[in-house]
Design a protein around this motif. Structure first.
Motif, PDB file in Angstrom:
ATOM      1  N   ILE A  90       0.797  -1.180  -0.091  1.00 49.02           N
ATOM      2  CA  ILE A  90       0.043   0.155   0.077  1.00 49.02           C
ATOM      3  C   ILE A  90       0.739   1.343   0.098  1.00 49.02           C
ATOM      4  O   ILE A  90       1.546   1.458   0.929  1.00 49.02           O
ATOM      5  N   SER A  91       0.686   1.997  -0.991  1.00 53.61           N
ATOM      6  CA  SER A  91       1.592   3.248  -1.153  1.00 53.61           C
ATOM      7  C   SER A  91       3.202   2.932  -1.069  1.00 53.61           C
ATOM      8  O   SER A  91       3.878   3.411  -0.366  1.00 53.61           O
ATOM      9  N   ASN A  92       3.336   1.690  -1.812  1.00 58.73           N
ATOM     10  CA  ASN A  92       4.752   1.234  -1.841  1.00 58.73           C
ATOM     11  C   ASN A  92       5.400   0.751  -0.476  1.00 58.73           C
ATOM     12  O   ASN A  92       6.429   0.671  -0.393  1.00 58.73           O
ATOM     13  N   LYS A  93       4.463   0.470   0.227  1.00 60.67           N
ATOM     14  CA  LYS A  93       4.795   0.081   1.671  1.00 60.67           C
ATOM     15  C   LYS A  93       4.180  -1.398   1.942  1.00 60.67           C
ATOM     16  O   LYS A  93       3.197  -1.481   1.386  1.00 60.67           O
ATOM     17  N   ILE A  94       5.265  -2.283   2.311  1.00 60.72           N
ATOM     18  CA  ILE A  94       4.869  -3.694   2.351  1.00 60.72           C
ATOM     19  C   ILE A  94       4.257  -3.969   3.903  1.00 60.72           C
ATOM     20  O   ILE A  94       4.764  -3.499   4.706  1.00 60.72           O
ATOM     21  N   VAL A  95       3.112  -4.805   3.828  1.00 62.36           N
ATOM     22  CA  VAL A  95       2.537  -4.857   5.108  1.00 62.36           C
ATOM     23  C   VAL A  95       2.997  -5.952   5.846  1.00 62.36           C
ATOM     24  O   VAL A  95       3.346  -7.073   5.280  1.00 62.36           O
ATOM     25  N   LYS A  96       3.441  -5.828   7.246  1.00 62.03           N
ATOM     26  CA  LYS A  96       3.900  -6.831   7.824  1.00 62.03           C
ATOM     27  C   LYS A  96       3.062  -6.938   9.188  1.00 62.03           C
ATOM     28  O   LYS A  96       2.307  -6.041   9.547  1.00 62.03           O
ATOM     29  N   GLN A  97       3.272  -8.232  10.136  1.00 62.61           N
ATOM     30  CA  GLN A  97       2.773  -8.347  11.142  1.00 62.61           C
ATOM     31  C   GLN A  97       3.766  -8.001  12.455  1.00 62.61           C
ATOM     32  O   GLN A  97       4.752  -7.918  12.578  1.00 62.61           O
ATOM     33  N   GLN A 106       5.585   4.485  14.546  1.00 60.35           N
ATOM     34  CA  GLN A 106       5.038   5.483  13.932  1.00 60.35           C
ATOM     35  C   GLN A 106       5.273   5.442  12.452  1.00 60.35           C
ATOM     36  O   GLN A 106       6.462   5.347  12.075  1.00 60.35           O
ATOM     37  N   GLY A 107       4.041   5.364  11.674  1.00 59.71           N
ATOM     38  CA  GLY A 107       4.310   5.445  10.258  1.00 59.71           C
ATOM     39  C   GLY A 107       4.584   4.017   9.445  1.00 59.71           C
ATOM     40  O   GLY A 107       4.438   3.898   8.409  1.00 59.71           O
ATOM     41  N   GLU A 108       4.537   2.946  10.505  1.00 55.81           N
ATOM     42  CA  GLU A 108       4.857   1.906   9.655  1.00 55.81           C
ATOM     43  C   GLU A 108       3.672   0.864   9.462  1.00 55.81           C
ATOM     44  O   GLU A 108       2.629   1.029  10.465  1.00 55.81           O
ATOM     45  N   LEU A 109       3.478   0.456   8.387  1.00 58.21           N
ATOM     46  CA  LEU A 109       2.251  -0.069   7.834  1.00 58.21           C
ATOM     47  C   LEU A 109       2.387  -1.888   8.344  1.00 58.21           C
ATOM     48  O   LEU A 109       3.026  -2.263   7.961  1.00 58.21           O
ATOM     49  N   CYS A 110       1.222  -1.933   9.283  1.00 59.87           N
ATOM     50  CA  CYS A 110       1.305  -3.357   9.858  1.00 59.87           C
ATOM     51  C   CYS A 110      -0.105  -3.654  10.366  1.00 59.87           C
ATOM     52  O   CYS A 110      -1.251  -2.848  10.212  1.00 59.87           O
ATOM     53  N   TRP A 111      -0.252  -4.944  10.729  1.00 61.76           N
ATOM     54  CA  TRP A 111      -1.237  -5.422  11.183  1.00 61.76           C
ATOM     55  C   TRP A 111      -1.049  -6.044  12.560  1.00 61.76           C
ATOM     56  O   TRP A 111      -0.176  -6.760  12.973  1.00 61.76           O
ATOM     57  N   ILE A 112      -2.140  -5.930  13.570  1.00 61.80           N
ATOM     58  CA  ILE A 112      -2.075  -6.327  14.972  1.00 61.80           C
ATOM     59  C   ILE A 112      -3.235  -7.143  15.186  1.00 61.80           C
ATOM     60  O   ILE A 112      -4.215  -6.897  14.738  1.00 61.80           O
ATOM     61  N   LYS A 144     -29.309   2.745  26.761  1.00 62.22           N
ATOM     62  CA  LYS A 144     -28.275   2.315  25.762  1.00 62.22           C
ATOM     63  C   LYS A 144     -26.915   2.923  26.554  1.00 62.22           C
ATOM     64  O   LYS A 144     -26.893   3.998  27.170  1.00 62.22           O
ATOM     65  N   TYR A 145     -25.782   2.311  26.290  1.00 56.69           N
ATOM     66  CA  TYR A 145     -24.394   2.669  26.683  1.00 56.69           C
ATOM     67  C   TYR A 145     -23.564   3.554  25.596  1.00 56.69           C
ATOM     68  O   TYR A 145     -22.667   4.180  25.921  1.00 56.69           O
ATOM     69  N   ARG A 146     -24.080   3.301  24.432  1.00 58.50           N
ATOM     70  CA  ARG A 146     -23.317   3.951  23.269  1.00 58.50           C
ATOM     71  C   ARG A 146     -23.285   5.318  22.944  1.00 58.50           C
ATOM     72  O   ARG A 146     -24.516   5.676  23.057  1.00 58.50           O
ATOM     73  N   SER A 147     -22.253   5.846  22.680  1.00 57.61           N
ATOM     74  CA  SER A 147     -22.216   7.643  22.261  1.00 57.61           C
ATOM     75  C   SER A 147     -21.169   7.525  21.410  1.00 57.61           C
ATOM     76  O   SER A 147     -20.067   7.886  21.687  1.00 57.61           O
ATOM     77  N   LYS A 148     -21.492   7.478  19.908  1.00 55.93           N
ATOM     78  CA  LYS A 148     -20.302   7.506  19.067  1.00 55.93           C
ATOM     79  C   LYS A 148     -19.322   8.712  19.278  1.00 55.93           C
ATOM     80  O   LYS A 148     -18.383   8.550  18.877  1.00 55.93           O
ATOM     81  N   GLU A 149     -20.112   9.710  19.573  1.00 54.61           N
ATOM     82  CA  GLU A 149     -19.558  10.982  19.601  1.00 54.61           C
ATOM     83  C   GLU A 149     -18.444  11.090  20.761  1.00 54.61           C
ATOM     84  O   GLU A 149     -17.321  11.738  20.672  1.00 54.61           O
ATOM     85  N   ASN A 150     -18.681  10.290  21.955  1.00 48.94           N
ATOM     86  CA  ASN A 150     -17.906  10.524  22.892  1.00 48.94           C
ATOM     87  C   ASN A 150     -17.116   9.079  23.355  1.00 48.94           C
ATOM     88  O   ASN A 150     -16.195   8.997  24.112  1.00 48.94           O
ATOM     89  N   ASP A 151     -17.504   7.919  22.557  1.00 48.70           N
ATOM     90  CA  ASP A 151     -16.807   6.573  22.905  1.00 48.70           C
ATOM     91  C   ASP A 151     -15.618   6.787  22.412  1.00 48.70           C
ATOM     92  O   ASP A 151     -15.090   7.110  21.070  1.00 48.70           O
ATOM     93  N   THR A 152     -14.654   5.609  22.897  1.00 47.77           N
ATOM     94  CA  THR A 152     -13.129   5.556  22.290  1.00 47.77           C
ATOM     95  C   THR A 152     -13.195   4.079  22.349  1.00 47.77           C
ATOM     96  O   THR A 152     -13.450   3.442  23.058  1.00 47.77           O
ATOM     97  N   ILE A 153     -12.455   3.448  20.845  1.00 50.04           N
ATOM     98  CA  ILE A 153     -12.355   2.470  20.557  1.00 50.04           C
ATOM     99  C   ILE A 153     -10.986   1.901  20.806  1.00 50.04           C
ATOM    100  O   ILE A 153     -10.005   2.877  20.297  1.00 50.04           O
ATOM    101  N   THR A 154     -10.502   0.988  21.910  1.00 53.15           N
ATOM    102  CA  THR A 154      -9.120   0.716  21.807  1.00 53.15           C
ATOM    103  C   THR A 154      -8.858  -0.939  21.527  1.00 53.15           C
ATOM    104  O   THR A 154      -9.825  -1.507  21.653  1.00 53.15           O
ATOM    105  N   LEU A 155      -7.782  -1.131  21.346  1.00 48.84           N
ATOM    106  CA  LEU A 155      -7.237  -2.673  21.113  1.00 48.84           C
ATOM    107  C   LEU A 155      -6.246  -2.761  22.126  1.00 48.84           C
ATOM    108  O   LEU A 155      -5.153  -2.216  22.202  1.00 48.84           O
ATOM    109  N   GLU A 156      -6.434  -3.865  22.790  1.00 52.83           N
ATOM    110  CA  GLU A 156      -5.395  -4.422  23.823  1.00 52.83           C
ATOM    111  C   GLU A 156      -4.981  -5.803  23.729  1.00 52.83           C
ATOM    112  O   GLU A 156      -5.714  -6.621  23.102  1.00 52.83           O
ATOM    113  N   LEU A 183      -5.551  -3.576  10.352  1.00 55.44           N
ATOM    114  CA  LEU A 183      -4.365  -3.208   9.423  1.00 55.44           C
ATOM    115  C   LEU A 183      -4.374  -1.860   9.567  1.00 55.44           C
ATOM    116  O   LEU A 183      -5.618  -0.971   9.198  1.00 55.44           O
ATOM    117  N   GLY A 184      -3.269  -1.095   9.734  1.00 55.12           N
ATOM    118  CA  GLY A 184      -3.118   0.350   9.605  1.00 55.12           C
ATOM    119  C   GLY A 184      -1.789   0.680  10.010  1.00 55.12           C
ATOM    120  O   GLY A 184      -0.811   0.082   9.784  1.00 55.12           O
TER     121      GLY A 184
END
Length: 470
Positions: A90-97, A106-112, A144-156, A183-184
């Motif tokens: 993607i944009s001449n960058k190779i995806v890696k795990q 920072q700036g590294e194209l990868c997946w977790i 309901k508990y969800r509020s798309k404007e104020n909620d934060t999605i994290t990955l741990e 991926l990002g």
């Protein structure tokens, strides 16, 4: 099992002369033998839910449940992500795990891979509730508990947590507890901007054997939300339901369909909720409903228990019946819910070794090689039937296992006590086919769901009437 009888006599034959006259051939009942099918509870699944044989303590942290879930689902997600993303440019960058979320540069194209956590502003907080209970007015219950404007999605994962941003992450309707691959790349602010998402998708599925002869249909009858108590138990709809399941309602066509029901499953909330919404303010304090940490404490009288027991016994005397625990029933409120104790059901327990079973929630069946569990399409793709436990769903803090992981895709998923009926056929990438069924509340819709064991087609039986019994 008792035969099912039907009568071809017209309902207009209600005058005394007809009733006292001779019986003609057209008035005779045709006896029908009820269809049968072997119904076996998945004991391995039941044992995974059982916490009686361990030291039942809540001293351990709930984090162990999340780590167990991640370790169980991660290998399959890594395999799927590697097949999709490895070697991609993607944009001449190779995806890696990258193995750990905190090792992303920072700036590294990868997946977790990690577990989703939603930081929700509207989610109940037990410390806030205790404080408000002591020093302030009771908090307003939120729908309901969800509020798309104020909620934060994290990955741990076991190393730490990173915030996920981008439109791609919002398209999947994720909830806390889902294990996914993203991926990002990391932005200057330290967030992870997501380009693509991979879910665990459907687990492997055992092929469903097809019968050679389909001359006789076989149905599973699914109902939920009976909501019975001393004031709500004698409705005409409930009486019609019992008569239909026993094969005592209607003519030949109806009783033939009744005779083809091989299993009845009552999917929770047989007892009516003791809600405070319409509570009489003049009631004494000792009789008012108790609410603890956002939950209504359920208190059911002996008469209410007898009403439910009589209803269940009247059905299982004719057709095999399974009674699942529900949110409002007299059992533990945290997942997994224990079966209703046999001492509460003295009439029904006499059928326990033949046509009645009291079962936990969730549960899994094997009815002539057709598996059932009370889960829906999204949880199928997440491979988890209760991903938000223990965050917003009460559950036991298991240490060495997560019994809610779906390690094998069933052929039918159902969820009880839904606002309305719905059904979909879900297909997986490896040929899996699952019929999802949302079972409506009988107390509100008067609907029973029949599922054909051979075709997996659904049919609604509506018992709604405009007649009120005195």
């Amino acid at each position: 099992m008792a035969p099912v009888a039907s009568s071809s006599a017209s309902s207009s034959h209600n005058d005394p002369e007809y009733l006292l006259g001779h019986i003609t051939d057209s008035d005779r009942c045709e006896l029908r033998k009820r269809q049968t099918a072997s119904s076996v509870i998945d004991q391995k699944f039941i044992e995974s839910l059982d916490v009686r044989g361990i030291d039942r303590t809540y001293n351990q942290q709930f984090a162990n449940l999340y780590f167990t879930r991640l370790s169980a689902l991660k290998p399959d997600i890594v395999r799927a992500a590697a097949q999709t993303w490895d070697g991609m440019k993607i944009s001449n960058k190779i995806v890696k795990q990258v193995d750990r979320v905190l090792d992303v540069e920072q700036g590294e194209l990868c997946w977790i891979v990690g577990t989703v956590y939603l930081d929700m502003a509207l989610k109940p907080n037990i410390f806030t509730e205790i404080s408000d209970e002591l020093w302030a007015a009771p908090p307003m219950l939120k729908g309901k508990y969800r509020s798309k404007e104020n909620d934060t999605i994290t990955l741990e994962d076991e190393s730490g947590r990173v915030t996920l941003i981008g439109s791609a992450i919002n398209r999947h309707g994720l909830v806390t507890g889902c294990v996914i691959a993203v991926l990002g790349s990391e932005t200057e602010s330290g967030d992870f901007e997501v380009v693509d998402v991979i879910l665990p998708e459907l687990a492997p599925q055992v092929a469903r054997p097809k019968r050679e002869v389909l001359s006789q249909r076989r149905y599973i009858a699914l109902l939920s939300g009976l909501d019975m108590d001393e004031e709500h138990h004698g409705s005409l709809e409930l009486q019609l339901l019992v008569e239909f399941l026993r094969g005592e309602l209607g003519g030949n066509e109806t009783t033939t369909q009744s005779s083809q029901i091989v299993q009845v499953i009552i999917a929770g909330n047989s007892f009516r909720s003791q809600d405070t919404e319409n509570e009489d303010p003049n009631r004494s304090d000792s009789s008012k409903t108790v609410r603890k940490f956002g939950k209504v404490a359920q208190f059911h009288t002996k008469k209410t228990t007898a009403i439910v027991d009589d209803f269940v016994a009247s059905i299982c005397s004719s057709v095999p019946t399974d009674l699942m625990a529900g949110e409002h029933d007299p059992t533990v409120q945290s997942l997994p819910q224990r079966p209703l104790h046999p001492a509460l059901l003295p009439e029904s327990r006499s059928f326990m070794h033949s046509s009645f079973r009291s079962l936990p929630n969730p549960c899994r069946w094997n009815i002539e090689d057709d598996e059932f569990a009370d889960m829906m399409e999204q949880t199928l793709r997440w491979r988890h039937c209760a991903p938000t436990a223990p965050d917003t769903l009460w559950c036991y803090p298991f240490v060495d296992r997560d019994p809610f992981i779906i390690d094998e895709t069933p052929h039918i998923y159902f969820a009880g006590n839904q606002p309305q009926f719905s059904s979909h056929l879900v297909r997986g990438s490896e040929g899996q086919e699952v019929r999802t069924v949302a079972i409506p509340k009988f107390s509100e819709t008067s609907q029973l769901v029949l599922v054909d064991l051979d075709t997996l087609d659904c049919e609604i039986i509506n018992f709604r009437t405009n007649v009120e019994l005195a």
